[in-house]
Write an enzyme that holds these catalytic residues in place. Structure first.
Site, PDB file in Angstrom:
ATOM      1  N   GLY A 111       2.574   2.516  10.721  1.00 17.44           N
ATOM      2  CA  GLY A 111       3.476   3.656  10.562  1.00 17.44           C
ATOM      3  C   GLY A 111       4.200   4.048  11.834  1.00 17.44           C
ATOM      4  O   GLY A 111       4.782   5.129  11.914  1.00 17.44           O
ATOM      5  N   SER A 155       3.660  -1.900  10.295  1.00 14.96           N
ATOM      6  CA  SER A 155       5.111  -1.915  10.540  1.00 14.96           C
ATOM      7  C   SER A 155       5.784  -3.237  10.154  1.00 14.96           C
ATOM      8  O   SER A 155       6.768  -3.634  10.792  1.00 14.96           O
ATOM      9  CB  SER A 155       5.422  -1.537  11.996  1.00 14.96           C
ATOM     10  OG  SER A 155       5.002  -0.209  12.252  1.00 14.96           O
ATOM     11  N   LYS A 203       0.041   4.229  -0.290  1.00 13.37           N
ATOM     12  CA  LYS A 203      -0.657   5.378   0.324  1.00 13.37           C
ATOM     13  C   LYS A 203      -0.501   6.621  -0.561  1.00 13.37           C
ATOM     14  O   LYS A 203      -0.456   6.480  -1.779  1.00 13.37           O
ATOM     15  CB  LYS A 203      -0.156   5.592   1.760  1.00 13.37           C
ATOM     16  CG  LYS A 203      -0.283   4.307   2.597  1.00 13.37           C
ATOM     17  CD  LYS A 203      -0.101   4.490   4.063  1.00 13.37           C
ATOM     18  CE  LYS A 203      -0.252   3.160   4.777  1.00 13.37           C
ATOM     19  NZ  LYS A 203      -0.153   3.245   6.217  1.00 13.37           N
ATOM     20  N   HIS A 258      -9.523   1.083   4.921  1.00  8.29           N
ATOM     21  CA  HIS A 258      -8.245   1.307   5.613  1.00  8.29           C
ATOM     22  C   HIS A 258      -8.484   2.222   6.813  1.00  8.29           C
ATOM     23  O   HIS A 258      -9.296   3.148   6.746  1.00  8.29           O
ATOM     24  CB  HIS A 258      -7.215   1.924   4.657  1.00  8.29           C
ATOM     25  CG  HIS A 258      -5.839   1.886   5.225  1.00  8.29           C
ATOM     26  ND1 HIS A 258      -5.414   2.791   6.176  1.00  8.29           N
ATOM     27  CD2 HIS A 258      -4.814   1.035   5.028  1.00  8.29           C
ATOM     28  CE1 HIS A 258      -4.167   2.485   6.525  1.00  8.29           C
ATOM     29  NE2 HIS A 258      -3.781   1.426   5.841  1.00  8.29           N
ATOM     30  N   GLU A 314      -6.853   4.593   7.973  1.00 11.71           N
ATOM     31  CA  GLU A 314      -6.627   6.026   7.738  1.00 11.71           C
ATOM     32  C   GLU A 314      -7.895   6.683   7.199  1.00 11.71           C
ATOM     33  O   GLU A 314      -8.159   7.860   7.457  1.00 11.71           O
ATOM     34  CB  GLU A 314      -5.415   6.220   6.810  1.00 11.71           C
ATOM     35  CG  GLU A 314      -4.117   5.953   7.566  1.00 11.71           C
ATOM     36  CD  GLU A 314      -2.974   5.411   6.743  1.00 11.71           C
ATOM     37  OE1 GLU A 314      -3.059   5.419   5.499  1.00 11.71           O
ATOM     38  OE2 GLU A 314      -1.988   4.942   7.341  1.00 11.71           O
ATOM     39  N   GLU A 354      -5.154  -4.877  10.533  1.00 12.90           N
ATOM     40  CA  GLU A 354      -4.139  -3.837  10.705  1.00 12.90           C
ATOM     41  C   GLU A 354      -4.415  -3.056  11.993  1.00 12.90           C
ATOM     42  O   GLU A 354      -5.223  -2.109  11.989  1.00 12.90           O
ATOM     43  CB  GLU A 354      -4.168  -2.868   9.517  1.00 12.90           C
ATOM     44  CG  GLU A 354      -3.935  -3.532   8.182  1.00 12.90           C
ATOM     45  CD  GLU A 354      -3.412  -2.527   7.166  1.00 12.90           C
ATOM     46  OE1 GLU A 354      -2.260  -2.691   6.733  1.00 12.90           O
ATOM     47  OE2 GLU A 354      -4.137  -1.588   6.815  1.00 12.90           O
ATOM     48  N   ASN A 406       0.858  -1.185   0.000  1.00 17.61           N
ATOM     49  CA  ASN A 406       0.000   0.000   0.000  1.00 17.61           C
ATOM     50  C   ASN A 406       0.898   1.240   0.000  1.00 17.61           C
ATOM     51  O   ASN A 406       1.480   1.583   1.024  1.00 17.61           O
ATOM     52  CB  ASN A 406      -0.900  -0.038   1.248  1.00 17.61           C
ATOM     53  CG  ASN A 406      -1.777   1.194   1.357  1.00 17.61           C
ATOM     54  OD1 ASN A 406      -1.804   2.037   0.459  1.00 17.61           O
ATOM     55  ND2 ASN A 406      -2.499   1.297   2.466  1.00 17.61           N
TER      56      ASN A 406
END
Ligand code: 13P
Length: 254
Positions: free
Chosen positions: A172, A212, A12, A96, A98, A166, A10
């Protein structure tokens, strides 16, 4: 039936045309296990999808990072599932964290998106995961099963769905879930699928881990029985993504 290892990258909201070309060159030159062993999917930003699709080796596939919840039309700024199909993009990432957290995408909305994308013929990487606060309060499974339920309520054919677990606290942050933590949630999710969807779906649906993942920690995670692959963020922009793809061989003797 063995679940084929799945490694998604991904990207992003990253990259310039030059950088994208460089990443694709690195991927194209890499020696990795065959398609029978690992399915590799990279997910660049929308604007680079045609470029990546045209340059990328044919044994790797491309994914969008989102799409609109229903048929396209007067929805400024959105990209429809139909458009992705029209461009020959086979996969889409939906839900996702985010987007769930920053753009306030609710569980129901993500479920609607998954169902619509599947109805148009896309394959879906559906993301679920808890925040640190939720984990610390002991509600990890309540959260991920509630997220999965809104998908399960709307989906009857799971053949084209990959679930990405996730944990938000691992994304991140460099703070990867331990293999035991990942395995625990993956096994619980599979159990949830078994109880709420069916034995066949539970046995065949791939549950991949994201947060990560890097070249150093991937093998130990890949060795967990219910970890069927990865969704990789930061490290998918680097050459170590190749090492993550190669971790699929950990499963070879299954
Ligand atoms: P990182 O690998 O950068 O933690 O991101 C994970 C992720 O969000 C993949 O979708």
């Amino acid at each position: 039936m063995a679940r084929k290892f799945f490694v998604g990258g991904n990207w992003k909201c990253n990259g310039t045309t030059e950088e994208v070309k460089k990443i694709v060159t690195t991927l194209n030159e890499a020696e990795v296990p065959s398609e029978e062993i690992v399915e590799v999917v990279v997910s660049p930003p929308f604007v680079f999808l045609p470029l990546v699709k045209s340059l990328l080796r044919s044994d790797f596939h491309v994914s969008a990072q989102n799409c609109w919840v229903r048929k396209g039309g007067a929805f400024t700024g959105e990209i429809s599932a139909e458009m992705l199909v029209n461009l020959g993009i086979p996969w889409v990432i939906l839900g996702h964290s985010e987007r769930r957290l920053i753009l306030i995408e609710a569980n129901e909305f993500v479920g609607d998106k998954v169902a619509y994308a599947l109805s148009q013929g896309l394959k879906v990487i559906a993301c679920v995961g808890e925040t640190l606060e939720q984990r610390e309060s002991g509600s990890t499974m309540a959260i991920v099963s509630a997220q999965t339920k809104e998908i399960a309520d709307r989906v009857s054919n799971w053949a084209n769905v990959v679930i990405a677990y996730e944990p938000v606290w691992a994304i991140g942050t460099g703070k990867v879930a331990t293999p035991a933590q990942a395995q625990e949630v993956h096994a619980e999710l599979r159990k949830w699928l078994h109880g709420n969807v069916g034995a066949e779906v539970a046995a065949t649906t791939r549950i991949i881990y994201g947060g990560s993942v890097n070249g150093g920690n991937c093998k130990e995670l890949a060795a967990q029985p219910d970890v069927d692959g990865f969704l990789v963020g930061g490290a998918s922009l680097k050459a170590e993504f190749i090492d993550i793809i190669k971790s699929a061989t950990v499963k070879k003797s299954d």
